[in-house]
Design a protein around this motif. Sequence first.
Motif, short mmCIF file in Angstrom:
data_model
loop_
_atom_site.label_atom_id
_atom_site.label_comp_id
_atom_site.label_asym_id
_atom_site.label_seq_id
_atom_site.Cartn_x
_atom_site.Cartn_y
_atom_site.Cartn_z
N ALA A 96 0.05 7.30 9.19
CA ALA A 96 1.14 6.77 10.02
C ALA A 96 1.06 7.23 11.46
O ALA A 96 1.55 6.63 12.46
CB ALA A 96 2.68 7.23 9.50
N VAL A 191 6.66 1.71 12.69
CA VAL A 191 5.66 2.28 11.89
C VAL A 191 5.56 2.09 10.71
O VAL A 191 4.63 1.57 9.79
CB VAL A 191 5.20 3.55 12.45
CG1 VAL A 191 4.20 4.47 11.46
CG2 VAL A 191 5.01 3.91 13.93
N PRO A 192 6.76 2.58 10.02
CA PRO A 192 6.87 2.42 8.44
C PRO A 192 6.56 0.73 8.15
O PRO A 192 6.13 0.46 6.91
CB PRO A 192 8.13 2.81 8.17
CG PRO A 192 8.60 3.16 9.26
CD PRO A 192 7.82 3.22 10.27
N MET A 195 3.36 -0.56 8.18
CA MET A 195 2.43 -0.02 7.04
C MET A 195 2.75 -0.73 5.66
O MET A 195 2.09 -0.90 4.82
CB MET A 195 2.43 1.43 7.07
CG MET A 195 1.75 2.07 7.76
SD MET A 195 2.28 3.98 8.05
CE MET A 195 1.14 4.49 6.81
N LEU A 196 4.03 -1.25 5.61
CA LEU A 196 4.62 -1.77 4.34
C LEU A 196 4.02 -3.37 4.38
O LEU A 196 3.54 -3.80 3.31
CB LEU A 196 6.07 -2.00 4.58
CG LEU A 196 6.98 -2.55 3.28
CD1 LEU A 196 6.48 -1.88 2.04
CD2 LEU A 196 8.25 -2.48 3.53
#
Length: 201
Positions: A96, A191-192, A195-196
């Motif tokens: 991350a 960011v999350p 990444m998901l």
Amino acid sequence: LLGTIRRATVPLLVLAAAMGATAVGVVPVPVAFFAAALAMVVFRVIPLRDVYRAVDGPILVMLAALIPVSDTLRTTGGSDLIAGWLSGIAASLPPAGALALILIAAMAVTPFLNNAATVLVMAPIAASFATALGYKPDAFLMAVAIGAGSDFLTPIGHQCNTLVMGPGGYRFSDYPRLGLPLSIVIVLVAVPMLMLVWPLH
């Protein structure tokens, strides 16, 4: 009335045709929407003189000049070199953190270039950076796109920021004071989500 209906109907039909063609995979997105823009001129929805007046010459010249710069960065190994420096910084970071680094780098570059120019320059660097760390490049390329479109720190990075400066009575210092919290929120959310949607492995 007939003229008004025609002027409203033709753009909707052209837009629907372009979106339908891309949705079913008949033509790529750039081709479909370029054809849609051309159709607007052919059907006289937009006068040709307005098209010429809307063309921003300096922006076109800058983008045309930066395309070979971007390609040169990639072919000469410059993007790999810069990616190597960033990889050294990101070596001790979690995935991350590495993704956030690219996002923040794009946000930092876009005030000094144009958002499209930032993507041209940063995209090969982000791809090399991801490869050097053993990650898939998709999320990093999307981080560049988001960062390039998120210039809230200066009045010069995007024309909209410049346009509202005078009428709104803003000063240069108002932009980072209000834009920095918004930029932090974008990093924390983007960011999350990146990444998901685009897993790094």
